[in-house]
Write an enzyme that holds these catalytic residues in place. Structure first.
Site, short mmCIF file in Angstrom:
data_model
loop_
_atom_site.label_atom_id
_atom_site.label_comp_id
_atom_site.label_asym_id
_atom_site.label_seq_id
_atom_site.Cartn_x
_atom_site.Cartn_y
_atom_site.Cartn_z
N GLY A 61 -23.60 -4.09 32.83
CA GLY A 61 -23.32 -5.18 33.41
C GLY A 61 -24.03 -5.39 34.62
O GLY A 61 -24.62 -4.35 35.08
N CYS A 92 -24.12 2.54 30.88
CA CYS A 92 -24.64 1.98 32.21
C CYS A 92 -23.61 1.57 33.26
O CYS A 92 -22.78 2.38 33.34
CB CYS A 92 -25.57 0.81 31.79
SG CYS A 92 -26.67 0.57 32.99
N TYR A 93 -23.26 0.54 33.28
CA TYR A 93 -21.94 0.00 34.23
C TYR A 93 -20.82 0.31 33.46
O TYR A 93 -20.00 0.76 34.37
CB TYR A 93 -22.11 -1.58 34.11
CG TYR A 93 -20.87 -2.17 34.95
CD1 TYR A 93 -21.30 -2.65 36.54
CD2 TYR A 93 -19.50 -2.30 34.64
CE1 TYR A 93 -19.99 -3.06 37.21
CE2 TYR A 93 -18.29 -2.74 35.47
CZ TYR A 93 -18.75 -2.88 36.71
OH TYR A 93 -17.83 -3.37 37.67
N HIS A 184 -29.31 2.66 27.71
CA HIS A 184 -28.81 1.65 26.61
C HIS A 184 -29.13 2.46 25.35
O HIS A 184 -30.37 2.10 24.91
CB HIS A 184 -29.22 0.40 27.27
CG HIS A 184 -28.75 -0.21 28.17
ND1 HIS A 184 -27.59 -1.01 28.36
CD2 HIS A 184 -29.10 -0.21 29.36
CE1 HIS A 184 -27.41 -1.48 29.48
NE2 HIS A 184 -28.08 -1.02 30.23
N GLU A 186 -28.16 0.94 22.62
CA GLU A 186 -28.29 -0.20 21.67
C GLU A 186 -29.52 -0.73 21.49
O GLU A 186 -29.87 -1.43 20.48
CB GLU A 186 -27.12 -1.18 22.15
CG GLU A 186 -27.63 -2.00 23.28
CD GLU A 186 -26.93 -1.24 24.72
OE1 GLU A 186 -26.91 -1.93 25.69
OE2 GLU A 186 -26.76 0.04 24.72
N SER A 239 -25.67 -28.23 4.90
CA SER A 239 -26.92 -28.37 5.20
C SER A 239 -28.21 -28.11 4.11
O SER A 239 -29.19 -28.46 3.95
CB SER A 239 -27.03 -28.02 6.45
OG SER A 239 -27.45 -26.55 6.65
N GLY A 240 -27.62 -27.02 3.49
CA GLY A 240 -28.59 -26.36 2.42
C GLY A 240 -29.07 -24.92 3.12
O GLY A 240 -29.55 -24.19 2.67
N VAL A 242 -28.32 -21.12 4.84
CA VAL A 242 -27.72 -19.80 4.47
C VAL A 242 -26.26 -19.98 5.01
O VAL A 242 -25.28 -19.87 4.23
CB VAL A 242 -28.38 -18.75 4.95
CG1 VAL A 242 -28.53 -18.72 6.53
CG2 VAL A 242 -27.56 -17.54 4.40
N ASP A 243 -26.06 -20.29 6.25
CA ASP A 243 -24.43 -20.45 6.66
C ASP A 243 -23.79 -21.28 5.88
O ASP A 243 -22.58 -20.76 5.53
CB ASP A 243 -24.43 -20.62 8.19
CG ASP A 243 -25.24 -19.67 8.94
OD1 ASP A 243 -25.62 -18.50 8.47
OD2 ASP A 243 -25.85 -19.92 10.11
N ARG A 312 -31.97 -36.17 19.30
CA ARG A 312 -31.00 -35.31 18.89
C ARG A 312 -29.86 -36.24 18.88
O ARG A 312 -28.80 -36.20 17.90
CB ARG A 312 -30.83 -34.16 19.75
CG ARG A 312 -31.94 -33.25 19.61
CD ARG A 312 -31.92 -32.03 20.50
NE ARG A 312 -33.06 -30.90 20.44
CZ ARG A 312 -33.14 -29.97 19.61
NH1 ARG A 312 -31.99 -29.91 18.80
NH2 ARG A 312 -34.11 -29.28 19.63
N LYS A 384 -25.52 -12.81 11.26
CA LYS A 384 -26.46 -13.61 10.17
C LYS A 384 -26.74 -12.68 8.94
O LYS A 384 -26.72 -13.14 7.85
CB LYS A 384 -27.92 -14.02 11.00
CG LYS A 384 -28.69 -14.93 9.98
CD LYS A 384 -28.24 -16.06 9.58
CE LYS A 384 -28.58 -17.24 10.47
NZ LYS A 384 -28.38 -18.61 9.97
N LYS A 520 -40.97 -16.59 22.91
CA LYS A 520 -39.52 -17.02 23.41
C LYS A 520 -38.85 -15.91 24.18
O LYS A 520 -38.48 -14.87 23.55
CB LYS A 520 -38.72 -17.46 22.42
CG LYS A 520 -37.40 -18.02 23.15
CD LYS A 520 -36.54 -18.50 21.96
CE LYS A 520 -35.00 -18.67 22.68
NZ LYS A 520 -34.19 -19.20 21.56
#
Length: 528
Positions: A61, A92-93, A184, A186, A239-240, A242-243, A312, A384, A520
């Site tokens: 944190g 860590c924290y 960390h 992870e 929607s087609g 995967v979810d 949107r 996912k 990104k």
């Protein structure tokens, strides 16, 4: 009713102190086939007592444990840990919080330690260190991210790991089965981090490694049946992707035709997507699916609109109108299917998570209050890749399971500027070629997301002996595991040349292609 299908099984409880890596801890634990849940660091002991908590991990944190307004573990949680002798590991924290609670001195270090560092077993405690470091070399790389450090050990703790800048890089109270890591494990930069987590979660805690989609698919089906009851009806948008496809298959296996799936064709879908979804879900799998042809309705409202947020909103509001009309056509339903995944839940319950986010995950973007439907979220516990594994276990075909994410507004936000039927046709043709080449060269599944963008830019070209003035097509391929960050995919240039040549030669309206090589952040995956 909260919509969740509660999983009643032994779990690792991860207490989130606002770390950017908290979701990764949960992700890594799930990779070990161990069930875990993320809780706010402020969770009350009574909440944990209601679950089968067999081990606790305290996340990192951004705060300092000695600061006035810093978050701390509830005293009753520590009482619960002592009563049940629950193993705890602080990261860590989390290490500093545990140490501070048990009387150690946590204060700023001489210098901030950020990035890669080397950790080795503490001299004199090499054998003790193996409880966490078994299977690792004498010295191994980890990822550090801290300004404060532990200056003294809490009573009863020993050092089991040191680094050049942290004399207490890893600590342990062997009797109480409490451990702390200043680094960390992870993150992928910590080589052997998954081994450390396995040594704690499986070795120390003894958590069952039975979290496997192939084995528990039937449990999910039974949970849906129990929640919906013998006569309940469920309506849900498909929607087609995967979810929604996996959720639809799950509901169909659980309650059959009492599940009413609705797919809305806004005119902004990819080539033949509506028909393909009907073929896969309705014709092959027997799902009670109705395809609503609403292309003209959406495209008429989008005419002349260039602003991406306006596009949107128009698409979102129109979808709500159409879905509401379909719900009335179907008749009275009791539940609304929503494809919430665990990353959405993590955003909501995080120590730093805004309350507004919680609401957004529980009203499907603003469905009318008058619908009065109770939520059902069968995928709420899953990441996912676990959804994909569940889909395979339920018999869904690989094409559906491994389909790349597709934005809700569809191609409307992959067209820069106003949306027209002509532009949609051009973009669909380019999209078909791109995906065809990725499949032909066997790299589709290496890529997290792939698509074409029809820019609002035209350029001069030459075809044969004639001059052209046509659109520039952007090609976007990204690599990502969580979609919170992404990097541009390093595609073989010969494959890219083939894609570009085919698009320019076969799609009338495009005479130039450009490859997007931005990551990104700072860019986003989609252009709009």
């Amino acid at each position: 009713m909260d919509g969740q299908l509660h999983v009643d099984r032994p779990q690792i409880a991860i207490l989130d102190f606002g770390s950017q890596y908290s979701h990764l801890i949960a992700r890594r634990v799930r990779e070990l086939h161990v069930f875990c849940e993320l809780y706010s660091c402020l969770v009350k002991g009574e909440v944990l007592r209601k679950n089968q908590v067999v081990g606790i991990i305290l996340s990192g944190g951004p705060n300092s444990v000695y600061a006035k307004d810093s978050p701390h573990v509830d005293k009753d949680v520590w009482q619960y840990v002592a009563e049940k002798q629950i193993p705890v590991m602080g990261i860590c924290y989390g290490l500093q919080e545990m140490s501070h609670t048990f009387g150690a001195n946590v204060a700023p270090g001489d210098k901030r330690e950020f990035g890669k560092a080397m950790v080795r077993r503490a001299p004199g405690h090499e054998e003790d260190a193996d409880i966490l470091f078994k299977g690792l070399p004498a010295e191994f790389q980890v990822w550090m991210s801290h300004g404060d450090k532990l200056h003294t050990l809490p009573e009863g703790f020993i050092n089991i790991g040191v680094s050049p800048n942290s004399e207490h890089a890893a600590i342990a109270h062997l009797e109480k089965k409490m451990f702390g890591l200043q680094f960390h494990p992870e993150v992928t930069h910590s080589v052997g981090g998954l081994t450390i987590l396995r040594n704690f979660v499986v070795g120390v805690v003894g958590a069952p490694t039975d979290w496997d989609m192939a084995d528990i698919a039937q449990e999910f089906i039974e949970a849906v049946r129990e929640k919906v009851g013998p006569t309940g009806k469920v309506v849900g948008a498909v929607s087609g992707g995967v979810d929604s496809s996996v959720a639809a298959v799950l509901l169909n296996k659980a309650i059959g035709s009492r599940f009413h799936a609705v797919m809305v064709d806004s005119g902004c879908l990819r080539q033949d997507e509506g028909a393909q979804c009907v073929e896969r879900l309705k014709n092959r799998l027997g799902i009670n699916l109705h395809l609503v042809q609403a292309q003209d309705r959406f495209l008429d409202k989008l005419a002349g609109v260039s602003d991406p947020e306006a596009k949107r909103k128009i698409i979102g509001n129109t979808f709500i109108e159409v879905f509401d009309e379909e719900s009335h056509r179907i008749g009275e339903c009791d539940f609304l299917l929503q494809g919430t995944l665990y990353p959405d839940v993590i955003e909501s319950i995080s120590y730093k998570g805004p309350s507004a986010t919680i609401k957004s995950h529980h009203n499907v973007g603003g469905l009318p209050e008058r619908m009065k439907l109770q939520l059902i979220e069968p995928l709420r516990e899953l990441f996912k890749d676990e959804v994909r594994a569940l889909g395979m276990a339920l018999g869904l075909d690989e094409e559906s399971v491994w389909r790349h994410p597709f934005p809700g507004p569809g191609l409307a936000i992959r067209i820069i500027g106003d949306v027209t039927r002509e532009k949609l046709d051009i973009l669909r043709q380019a999209d078909v070629i791109l995906l065809d080449e990725l499949h032909k060269h066997g790299i589709y599944r290496e890529i997290a997301q792939a698509f074409c963008v029809l820019t609002n830019c035209k350029s001069v070209g030459v075809m044969g002996d004639g001059r052209t003035y046509e659109f520039l097509c952007g090609i976007r391929l990204v690599s990502s595991t969580d979609y919170m960050t992404a990097d541009w995919y390093r595609i073989d240039w010969e494959i890219l040349a083939r894609i570009s040549t085919r698009i320019i030669n076969e799609v009338q309206g495009i005479n130039r292609c450009a490859y997007d090589c931005s990551s990104k952040p700072p860019a986003t995956i989609e252009w709009e």
